[in-house]
Design an enzyme around this catalytic site. Structure first.
Site, PDB file in Angstrom:
ATOM      1  CB  CYS A   3     -11.761 -17.937 -38.267  1.00 27.61           C
ATOM      2  SG  CYS A   3     -11.875 -19.586 -38.991  1.00 27.61           S
TER       3      CYS A   3
ATOM      4  CG  HIS B  38     -13.706 -20.517 -27.838  1.00 25.94           C
ATOM      5  ND1 HIS B  38     -14.005 -21.458 -28.786  1.00 25.94           N
ATOM      6  CD2 HIS B  38     -13.118 -19.491 -28.494  1.00 25.94           C
ATOM      7  CE1 HIS B  38     -13.609 -21.031 -29.972  1.00 25.94           C
ATOM      8  NE2 HIS B  38     -13.065 -19.831 -29.830  1.00 25.94           N
TER       9      HIS B  38
ATOM     10  N   GLY C 137     -11.065 -22.811 -31.065  1.00 22.08           N
ATOM     11  CA  GLY C 137     -11.583 -23.735 -30.052  1.00 22.08           C
ATOM     12  C   GLY C 137     -10.460 -24.572 -29.460  1.00 22.08           C
TER      13      GLY C 137
ATOM     14  CB  CYS D  85     -13.198 -25.024 -33.758  1.00 23.16           C
ATOM     15  SG  CYS D  85     -13.348 -23.288 -33.280  1.00 23.16           S
TER      16      CYS D  85
ATOM     17  CD  GLU E 288     -16.466 -23.309 -35.776  1.00 21.97           C
ATOM     18  OE1 GLU E 288     -16.753 -22.230 -36.317  1.00 21.97           O
ATOM     19  OE2 GLU E 288     -15.540 -24.040 -36.150  1.00 21.97           O
TER      20      GLU E 288
HETATM   21  N1  LIG Z   1     -17.707 -19.831 -35.285  1.00 20.27           N
HETATM   22  C1  LIG Z   1     -16.667 -19.009 -34.720  1.00 20.27           C
HETATM   23  C2  LIG Z   1     -15.755 -18.429 -35.769  1.00 20.27           C
HETATM   24  C3  LIG Z   1     -14.948 -19.454 -36.535  1.00 20.27           C
HETATM   25  C4  LIG Z   1     -13.942 -20.238 -35.690  1.00 20.27           C
HETATM   26  C5  LIG Z   1     -13.147 -21.191 -36.514  1.00 20.27           C
HETATM   27  N2  LIG Z   1     -13.768 -22.200 -37.224  1.00 20.27           N
HETATM   28  C6  LIG Z   1     -11.739 -21.471 -36.041  1.00 20.27           C
HETATM   29  O1  LIG Z   1     -11.074 -22.312 -36.672  1.00 20.27           O
HETATM   30  O2  LIG Z   1     -11.264 -20.811 -35.122  1.00 20.27           O
HETATM   31  C7  LIG Z   1     -17.283 -17.865 -33.900  1.00 20.27           C
HETATM   32  O3  LIG Z   1     -18.468 -17.566 -34.086  1.00 20.27           O
HETATM   33  O4  LIG Z   1     -16.572 -17.280 -33.075  1.00 20.27           O
END
Ligand SMILES: N[C@@H](CCC[C@H](N)C(=O)O)C(=O)O
Length: 276
Positions: free
Chosen positions: A75, A161, A222, A219, A210
């Site tokens: 994250c 991603h 992301g 994100c 997400e």
């Molecule tokens: N939802 C993501 C994990 C969290 C990612 C995040 N919010 C970021 O800032 O990178 C997953 O399930 O991989």
């Protein structure tokens, strides 16, 4: 048991951060879901946990849980909040901090009170390591979603991603396509779905649906994945400003064999204690 926590956010991607260096608690998925619940709990996209490292050469272990209770690999916005948290709690006074995650070791550098640089490591583009079902690695792939063929870039920043190019992020069908991409059978561990509008070779707009959460205001991984996908597709330069609904990040990637560097803010909202 009563646990102290800090509520933080990185550009509106919000977190409950727990210090399990000085507090001891056996955190279960039901506890995560309760903490993350916006009506019956504190409310957050992810719960972040600071633990002592397993490797004596690094400073901390950083664990990440999505609001649905699942533990995930990485994250980016959380990493910046992590750096600010461990210094504010006086768990360290270092400006350069190395941290174990389940995706490997990452390096954080506190530039100022509110600007943190994170070396997110090298992106992974090999389909089986993302993991993504494809015959061979390519800059883009066709994904059949809801009867339409979407062109996606597939990248792992430790977590998976899929990045789709759109004409305009304001009108992109994030709520409709996001959950279908997230659950697509070609991504066996599910996927975070990014919707990227290329503004210029040095600037993009991005919305991310997400995995395990839904659309968030930002994100970090992301943003890194979108810049890598756009770069390998020949659309973007090495240094890109990424505008997310909650604010902007600076992302640098010098290309294959180099790490992705993310720079942005981390904000503390309040501290409290909760009975679990
Ligand atoms: N939802 C993501 C994990 C969290 C990612 C995040 N919010 C970021 O800032 O990178 C997953 O399930 O991989």
């Amino acid at each position: 048991m009563i646990l102290n926590f800090t509520k933080m956010h990185g550009l509106g991607n919000d977190f409950v951060v727990l210090d399990l260096v000085t507090q001891h608690f056996n955190l279960r998925p039901r506890h995560i879901r309760k903490l993350a619940d916006r009506r019956f709990g504190i409310g957050c996209d992810q719960v972040l946990v600071v633990e002592p490292p397993q490797d004596p050469d690094v400073d901390f272990r950083y664990r990440i849980y999505n609001a649905d209770g699942d533990e995930v690999e990485q994250c980016g916005n959380g990493a910046r909040c992590f750096a600010r948290f461990v210094r504010a709690r006086r768990l360290t006074n270092k400006h350069s901090i190395s941290v174990e995650t389940s995706a490997g070791i990452i390096h954080l550098r506190v530039i100022s009170d509110n600007q943190i640089e994170v070396d997110m490591g090298q992106p992974v583009l090999t389909p089986q390591d993302i993991p993504f079902r494809a015959e061979q690695q390519a800059p883009s792939y066709e994904l059949l979603v809801d009867g339409q063929s979407l062109s996606i870039g597939a990248v792992s920043m430790g977590n998976p991603h899929a990045v789709t190019r759109v004409d305009n992020t304001d009108t992109a069908a994030v709520a409709q396509l996001g959950p279908l991409i997230e659950q697509h059978p070609d991504f066996p561990r599910k996927v975070n779905a990014g919707f990227m509008q290329v503004v210029s070779r040095g600037e993009i707009n991005l919305r991310v649906y997400e995995r395990g959460v839904g659309e968030t205001l930002a994100c970090g991984t992301g943003a890194c994945a979108a810049v890598v996908a756009g770069n390998v597709q020949g659309l973007l330069d090495n240094h890109v400003k990424v505008n997310l609904p909650g604010g902007s990040l600076e992302i640098e990637w010098a290309g294959a064999g180099h790490p992705v560097i993310m720079t942005g803010p981390a904000t503390t909202v309040f501290e409290g204690s909760v009975r679990l």
